[in-house]
Design a protein around this motif. Structure first.
Motif, mmCIF file in Angstrom:
data_model
loop_
_atom_site.group_PDB
_atom_site.id
_atom_site.type_symbol
_atom_site.label_atom_id
_atom_site.label_comp_id
_atom_site.label_asym_id
_atom_site.label_seq_id
_atom_site.Cartn_x
_atom_site.Cartn_y
_atom_site.Cartn_z
ATOM 1 N N UNK A 64 65.861 10.464 95.676
ATOM 2 C CA UNK A 64 65.198 11.736 95.971
ATOM 3 C C UNK A 64 64.395 11.643 97.257
ATOM 4 N N UNK A 65 63.792 10.472 97.491
ATOM 5 C CA UNK A 65 63.049 10.273 98.724
ATOM 6 C C UNK A 65 63.952 10.257 99.942
ATOM 7 N N UNK A 66 65.132 9.654 99.801
ATOM 8 C CA UNK A 66 66.090 9.614 100.907
ATOM 9 C C UNK A 66 66.591 11.020 101.216
ATOM 10 N N UNK A 67 66.909 11.798 100.193
ATOM 11 C CA UNK A 67 67.367 13.161 100.424
ATOM 12 C C UNK A 67 66.272 14.012 101.062
ATOM 13 N N UNK A 68 65.013 13.718 100.718
ATOM 14 C CA UNK A 68 63.892 14.476 101.285
ATOM 15 C C UNK A 68 63.789 14.276 102.792
ATOM 16 N N UNK A 69 64.269 13.133 103.286
ATOM 17 C CA UNK A 69 64.243 12.881 104.724
ATOM 18 C C UNK A 69 65.106 13.882 105.484
#
Length: 277
Positions: A64-69
């Motif tokens: 989820x953190x990677x997609x938030x980038x």
């Protein structure tokens, strides 16, 4: 593993920024010493930059953190005026600098004529796009956004500007794949201005696309106009950095985000803005 992940999550920004500097320095050193072929440099530095951040965020925050980038890249519905600003800002700063050079040094008006020959080369255009795309994610959508939750957007951008300059320093000191004769202090002023402008556009739009365009035009304008040392001289490069930085500060003073400098009274507002992001 959970303890390690919690540690990374708690210190994610510091770990990410530290690692991108270390990994890049090792990579450039290997290129310079011949351990790695020079052809890896052009895209490798950006792929390492993005993958290093992605790995740290994946460990600390998961997928989820990677997609938030990448989420800011999906926001394109903003005022057309922001796109116009992103397209014209860097060229305007170059033109303003060169007009001053003409006025004060009696240089030929021909220096105001843009040279598109280099920028139209496919390899150069692709490199500018890749570098601007990865740079937007790492330095702006991630680092400036994170720092703006603790500091003001302007101060956050200045911290990123320093780190961004440090990221460039191995290339500058070893003269690997950069414009020759870049003065480190003048480069710092330039990067502080660039980071501040990226933060200005991002804060007002939350659009990664707008910042991407801004970055592409910054990188393109330095090739199109003679404002770097080997085309315009060190004095011109210094003047360009000062003009760019001064103009950005004036934008902040007029349009915000305010306050520019942090104060105890503004800390709750800054934290609330960061949580909203």
């Amino acid at each position: 593993m959970n303890l390690f992940r919690r540690f990374v999550r708690s210190h994610e920004l510091l770990i990410a920024l530290s690692l991108v500097l270390v990994v890049n320095a090792v990579f450039v050193g290997c290129i310079h010493s011949g351990i790695l072929p020079h052809k890896l440099y052009y895209y490798g530095r950006f792929l390492l930059l993005g993958s290093t951040l992605g790995t740290v965020v994946l460990i600390g925050s998961g997928f989820s953190g990677v997609f938030a980038l990448l989420r800011p890249m999906l926001k394109w519905r903003i005022s057309p005026w922001w796109y116009l600003l992103a397209f014209t800002w860097a060229a305007s700063m170059c033109t303003l600098t060169l007009m001053g050079k003409v006025a004060f040094t009696q240089a030929s008006l021909s220096i105001l004529r843009p040279d598109l020959s280099v920028i139209l080369m496919p390899a150069v255009a692709v490199t500018i796009f890749v570098g601007s795309f990865v740079g937007e994610i790492v330095w702006v959508s991630y680092a400036i956004r994170k720092l703006s939750a603790r500091f003001t957007p302007f101060i956050g951008s200045q911290i990123v500007g320093v780190v961004w300059t440090l990221w460039w320093m191995p290339m500058v000191l070893l003269n690997v794949g950069v414009f020759p004769d870049l003065p480190p202090l003048a480069l710092l002023v330039s990067m502080l201005g660039i980071a501040a402008m990226c933060s200005f556009v991002y804060h007002h739009t939350r659009s990664g696309i707008a910042v991407l365009i801004l970055q592409m035009m910054v990188n393109s304008s330095s090739v199109i106009f003679p404002v770097i040392p080997h085309t315009g001289g060190i004095g011109t490069f210094v003047a360009y950095g000062i003009v760019y930085y001064t103009a950005v500060v004036l934008l902040y003073l007029r349009f915000g985000p305010k306050p520019i400098l942090p104060s105890k009274a503004s800390e709750p507002e800054i934290m609330a803005a960061g949580q909203a992001q």
